[in-house]
Design an enzyme around this catalytic site. Structure first.
Site: not given
Ligand code: AMP
Length: 220
Positions: A14, A89, A123, A156, A167
């Site tokens: 995104k 969300r 990531r 992160r 999540r």
């Protein structure tokens, strides 16, 4: 003036796709997670309020999120429009948003959960300028170091197996219904998030009826 929402499960790209679209069309890219991370990093009051929730992979309270989004949009620096990433969300946030803004389209990046895990755990984020890396698809030239500013790359706090499981559950339970709400009122372009970033960007442009994507450096 163009107003878009970009949605998709963790690691679906995104931020990357929103950034590419925003840079080319002069849109303001509003990433709610980035605003929260900035606040955590800078030890603000808001940062202290959201840090533990974020690290656990849970959604922050609607009041805090809506406050941040309203405040950001009230700056009215978006002459050509905006693309909002990471919001809404859940159903309540979607209703709040649709009461205040008309949107021109919703980009929905679709990625199977098996691929999400692989991508998210690879990531990395620059601790200096916030640039995104992925050790599979876009690794830095010097391992562990940002190509742009040289600062250290870090994972992160919520890109762990445990937080990711939470999540993903939050996404499927709470964010999937948002797609249903948008689907009744707005144009939702569902796009496969597995090809390369340029191909995905091109597909987004085609589906939204926008000018074609030209990679940086290519003459107009
Ligand atoms: P993201 O960078 O979009 O994955 O967001 C990181 C984290 O910030 C999420 O896991 C939530 O804890 C929080 N967050 C971001 N956007 C929202 C939102 N719209 N509603 C609630 N929590 C959010």
């Amino acid at each position: 003036m163009r107003k878009y929402v970009i949605m998709g499960v963790q690691g679906s790209g995104k931020g990357t796709q929103a950034g590419m679209l925003a840079a080319d069309l002069d849109l303001v890219h509003i990433a709610v997670g980035d605003i929260f991370r900035w606040n955590v990093q800078h030890h603000t009051k808001l940062g202290a309020q959201v840090r533990r929730t974020m690290a656990a992979g849970l959604l922050v309270s609607d009041d805090l999120v809506q406050g941040v989004v309203s405040e950001r949009l009230s700056q009215h620096d978006w002459n050509y429009g905006f693309i909002i990433d990471g919001f809404p969300r859940n159903e309540r946030q979607a209703e709040f948003f649709l009461e205040s803004y008309d949107i021109d389209g919703v980009i929905h990046l679709e990625l199977p959960d098996s691929e999400v895990r692989r991508r998210v755990l690879a990531r990395r984020l620059c601790s200096g300028c916030g640039m995104d890396y992925n050790l599979i698809a876009s690794s830095p030239r010097v391992p562990g170091q940002c190509d742009a500013c040289g600062a250290a790359l870090v994972a992160r706090e919520d890109d762990t197996e445990e937080a990711l499981a939470v999540r993903l559950r939050e996404y499927h339970e709470k964010t999937n219904p948002v797609l249903a709400i948008f689907g009744r009122k707005e144009y939702v372009a569902t796009i496969d998030a597995r090809p390369g970033r340029e191909q995905i960007q091109q597909e987004i442009r085609t589906r939204l009826g926008l000018p074609p994507y030209r990679p940086a450096g290519e003459a107009a």
